[in-house]
Write a protein that holds these residues in place. Structure first.
Motif, PDB file in Angstrom:
ATOM      1  N   THR A   5       0.181  15.098   3.444  1.00  0.00           N
ATOM      2  CA  THR A   5       0.421  13.710   3.827  1.00  0.00           C
ATOM      3  C   THR A   5      -0.916  12.999   4.002  1.00  0.00           C
ATOM      4  O   THR A   5      -1.826  13.533   4.622  1.00  0.00           O
ATOM      5  N   PHE A   6      -1.001  11.799   3.426  1.00  0.00           N
ATOM      6  CA  PHE A   6      -2.232  11.011   3.446  1.00  0.00           C
ATOM      7  C   PHE A   6      -1.930   9.588   3.879  1.00  0.00           C
ATOM      8  O   PHE A   6      -0.840   9.077   3.637  1.00  0.00           O
ATOM      9  N   ILE A   7      -2.933   8.949   4.467  1.00  0.00           N
ATOM     10  CA  ILE A   7      -2.863   7.510   4.708  1.00  0.00           C
ATOM     11  C   ILE A   7      -3.961   6.855   3.880  1.00  0.00           C
ATOM     12  O   ILE A   7      -5.072   7.378   3.790  1.00  0.00           O
ATOM     13  N   LEU A   8      -3.605   5.780   3.221  1.00  0.00           N
ATOM     14  CA  LEU A   8      -4.552   4.972   2.465  1.00  0.00           C
ATOM     15  C   LEU A   8      -4.720   3.671   3.235  1.00  0.00           C
ATOM     16  O   LEU A   8      -3.764   2.915   3.400  1.00  0.00           O
ATOM     17  N   LEU A   9      -5.914   3.435   3.743  1.00  0.00           N
ATOM     18  CA  LEU A   9      -6.220   2.231   4.501  1.00  0.00           C
ATOM     19  C   LEU A   9      -6.965   1.272   3.578  1.00  0.00           C
ATOM     20  O   LEU A   9      -7.988   1.641   3.009  1.00  0.00           O
ATOM     21  N   MET A  10      -6.435   0.085   3.410  1.00  0.00           N
ATOM     22  CA  MET A  10      -6.996  -0.865   2.453  1.00  0.00           C
ATOM     23  C   MET A  10      -7.774  -1.957   3.182  1.00  0.00           C
ATOM     24  O   MET A  10      -7.223  -2.674   4.020  1.00  0.00           O
ATOM     25  N   TYR A  11      -9.057  -2.061   2.850  1.00  0.00           N
ATOM     26  CA  TYR A  11      -9.950  -3.029   3.478  1.00  0.00           C
ATOM     27  C   TYR A  11     -10.364  -4.085   2.459  1.00  0.00           C
ATOM     28  O   TYR A  11     -10.615  -3.769   1.298  1.00  0.00           O
ATOM     29  N   ALA A  12     -10.446  -5.325   2.921  1.00  0.00           N
ATOM     30  CA  ALA A  12     -10.900  -6.421   2.067  1.00  0.00           C
ATOM     31  C   ALA A  12     -11.473  -7.508   2.963  1.00  0.00           C
ATOM     32  O   ALA A  12     -11.252  -7.521   4.170  1.00  0.00           O
ATOM     33  N   THR A  13     -12.176  -8.418   2.359  1.00  0.00           N
ATOM     34  CA  THR A  13     -12.689  -9.569   3.093  1.00  0.00           C
ATOM     35  C   THR A  13     -11.549 -10.560   3.249  1.00  0.00           C
ATOM     36  O   THR A  13     -11.022 -11.067   2.258  1.00  0.00           O
ATOM     37  N   TRP A  17      -8.876 -13.540   0.415  1.00  0.00           N
ATOM     38  CA  TRP A  17      -7.436 -13.712   0.159  1.00  0.00           C
ATOM     39  C   TRP A  17      -7.009 -15.133   0.510  1.00  0.00           C
ATOM     40  O   TRP A  17      -6.288 -15.773  -0.242  1.00  0.00           O
ATOM     41  N   ASP A  18      -7.479 -15.615   1.648  1.00  0.00           N
ATOM     42  CA  ASP A  18      -7.112 -16.970   2.082  1.00  0.00           C
ATOM     43  C   ASP A  18      -7.538 -18.027   1.065  1.00  0.00           C
ATOM     44  O   ASP A  18      -6.872 -19.042   0.910  1.00  0.00           O
ATOM     45  N   ASN A  19      -8.645 -17.772   0.367  1.00  0.00           N
ATOM     46  CA  ASN A  19      -9.185 -18.741  -0.586  1.00  0.00           C
ATOM     47  C   ASN A  19      -8.791 -18.465  -2.041  1.00  0.00           C
ATOM     48  O   ASN A  19      -9.187 -19.218  -2.929  1.00  0.00           O
ATOM     49  N   ALA A  20      -8.027 -17.397  -2.275  1.00  0.00           N
ATOM     50  CA  ALA A  20      -7.657 -17.033  -3.649  1.00  0.00           C
ATOM     51  C   ALA A  20      -6.627 -18.016  -4.211  1.00  0.00           C
ATOM     52  O   ALA A  20      -5.757 -18.503  -3.488  1.00  0.00           O
ATOM     53  N   ASP A  21      -6.728 -18.266  -5.522  1.00  0.00           N
ATOM     54  CA  ASP A  21      -5.735 -19.123  -6.164  1.00  0.00           C
ATOM     55  C   ASP A  21      -4.469 -18.310  -6.445  1.00  0.00           C
ATOM     56  O   ASP A  21      -4.430 -17.094  -6.291  1.00  0.00           O
ATOM     57  N   GLU A  80     -15.492  -6.487   5.936  1.00  0.00           N
ATOM     58  CA  GLU A  80     -14.143  -6.188   5.466  1.00  0.00           C
ATOM     59  C   GLU A  80     -13.254  -5.821   6.653  1.00  0.00           C
ATOM     60  O   GLU A  80     -13.700  -5.187   7.597  1.00  0.00           O
ATOM     61  N   GLN A  81     -11.993  -6.231   6.559  1.00  0.00           N
ATOM     62  CA  GLN A  81     -11.028  -5.933   7.603  1.00  0.00           C
ATOM     63  C   GLN A  81      -9.873  -5.116   7.017  1.00  0.00           C
ATOM     64  O   GLN A  81      -9.569  -5.223   5.833  1.00  0.00           O
ATOM     65  N   LEU A  82      -9.248  -4.332   7.876  1.00  0.00           N
ATOM     66  CA  LEU A  82      -8.079  -3.562   7.471  1.00  0.00           C
ATOM     67  C   LEU A  82      -6.940  -4.528   7.195  1.00  0.00           C
ATOM     68  O   LEU A  82      -6.564  -5.321   8.054  1.00  0.00           O
ATOM     69  N   GLY A  83      -6.423  -4.493   5.969  1.00  0.00           N
ATOM     70  CA  GLY A  83      -5.389  -5.438   5.578  1.00  0.00           C
ATOM     71  C   GLY A  83      -4.015  -4.826   5.391  1.00  0.00           C
ATOM     72  O   GLY A  83      -3.012  -5.521   5.374  1.00  0.00           O
ATOM     73  N   GLY A  84      -3.957  -3.506   5.245  1.00  0.00           N
ATOM     74  CA  GLY A  84      -2.675  -2.858   5.042  1.00  0.00           C
ATOM     75  C   GLY A  84      -2.857  -1.375   4.816  1.00  0.00           C
ATOM     76  O   GLY A  84      -3.981  -0.867   4.807  1.00  0.00           O
ATOM     77  N   PHE A  85      -1.740  -0.680   4.647  1.00  0.00           N
ATOM     78  CA  PHE A  85      -1.799   0.761   4.469  1.00  0.00           C
ATOM     79  C   PHE A  85      -0.609   1.263   3.657  1.00  0.00           C
ATOM     80  O   PHE A  85       0.416   0.598   3.553  1.00  0.00           O
ATOM     81  N   ALA A 100      -4.374   5.792  -6.577  1.00  0.00           N
ATOM     82  CA  ALA A 100      -4.961   4.632  -5.895  1.00  0.00           C
ATOM     83  C   ALA A 100      -5.774   3.750  -6.843  1.00  0.00           C
ATOM     84  O   ALA A 100      -5.997   2.574  -6.551  1.00  0.00           O
ATOM     85  N   MET A 101      -6.183   4.295  -7.974  1.00  0.00           N
ATOM     86  CA  MET A 101      -6.918   3.490  -8.957  1.00  0.00           C
ATOM     87  C   MET A 101      -6.063   2.351  -9.515  1.00  0.00           C
ATOM     88  O   MET A 101      -6.585   1.414 -10.116  1.00  0.00           O
ATOM     89  N   LEU A 102      -4.753   2.392  -9.308  1.00  0.00           N
ATOM     90  CA  LEU A 102      -3.863   1.319  -9.766  1.00  0.00           C
ATOM     91  C   LEU A 102      -3.869   0.123  -8.821  1.00  0.00           C
ATOM     92  O   LEU A 102      -3.396  -0.949  -9.184  1.00  0.00           O
ATOM     93  N   LEU A 103      -4.376   0.304  -7.598  1.00  0.00           N
ATOM     94  CA  LEU A 103      -4.395  -0.785  -6.620  1.00  0.00           C
ATOM     95  C   LEU A 103      -5.479  -1.806  -6.957  1.00  0.00           C
ATOM     96  O   LEU A 103      -6.412  -1.505  -7.686  1.00  0.00           O
ATOM     97  N   PRO A 104      -5.364  -2.994  -6.386  1.00  0.00           N
ATOM     98  CA  PRO A 104      -6.426  -3.992  -6.579  1.00  0.00           C
ATOM     99  C   PRO A 104      -7.763  -3.473  -6.045  1.00  0.00           C
ATOM    100  O   PRO A 104      -7.832  -2.434  -5.386  1.00  0.00           O
ATOM    101  N   GLU A 105      -8.802  -4.230  -6.286  1.00  0.00           N
ATOM    102  CA  GLU A 105     -10.159  -3.814  -5.928  1.00  0.00           C
ATOM    103  C   GLU A 105     -10.427  -3.961  -4.436  1.00  0.00           C
ATOM    104  O   GLU A 105     -11.211  -4.801  -4.004  1.00  0.00           O
ATOM    105  N   TYR A 106      -9.771  -3.123  -3.650  1.00  0.00           N
ATOM    106  CA  TYR A 106     -10.023  -3.023  -2.221  1.00  0.00           C
ATOM    107  C   TYR A 106     -11.013  -1.890  -1.991  1.00  0.00           C
ATOM    108  O   TYR A 106     -11.248  -1.060  -2.860  1.00  0.00           O
TER     109      TYR A 106
END
Length: 116
Positions: A5-13, A17-21, A80-85, A100-106
């Motif tokens: 069992t693993f947890i994947l913690l996704m971090y991003a600025t 996201w707030d400024n993304a189109d 970067e902040q923790l955004g999801g898991f 995990a390589m399929l996920l966005p560039e977090y």
């Protein structure tokens, strides 16, 4: 075959996201969809997954014996902040990393859950 069992913690600025189109947000959602849809290809099973509220809603609790200090915000100032898991089972850490390589560039922290 024994599963781990693993947890994947996704971090991003968070501001990115707030400024993304809408096209950028749609591409991130598409990549998460691919990640979800192809889990079986990697022997991955989802146990839980969530996006998190803004870091501005976080509180930090620090305990020292019977004393506790509660402060607004995250423990450390970071770019970067923790955004999801995702919480998953998989046959190996390598399978989790390939999937995990399929996920966005977090920035993705992958940690095995300790067996207590």
């Amino acid at each position: 075959m024994s599963l781990q069992t693993f947890i994947l913690l996704m971090y991003a600025t968070e501001g990115d996201w707030d400024n993304a189109d809408e096209a950028t947000k749609a591409e991130y959602y598409r990549q998460h969809g691919d990640y979800d849809d192809r889990a079986a290809d990697f022997g991955v099973t989802f146990l839980a997954s969530e996006a998190l509220q803004s870091v501005t809603t976080a509180v930090t609790l620090r305990r020292a014996g019977d004393d506790a200090e509660i402060t607004d915000g995250p423990f450390a100032e970071t770019v970067e902040q923790l955004g999801g898991f995702y919480l998953v089972t998989a046959p190996s850490r390598e399978a989790v990393l390939k999937h995990a390589m399929l996920l966005p560039e977090y920035t993705i922290e992958v940690r095995e859950i300790a067996q207590m």
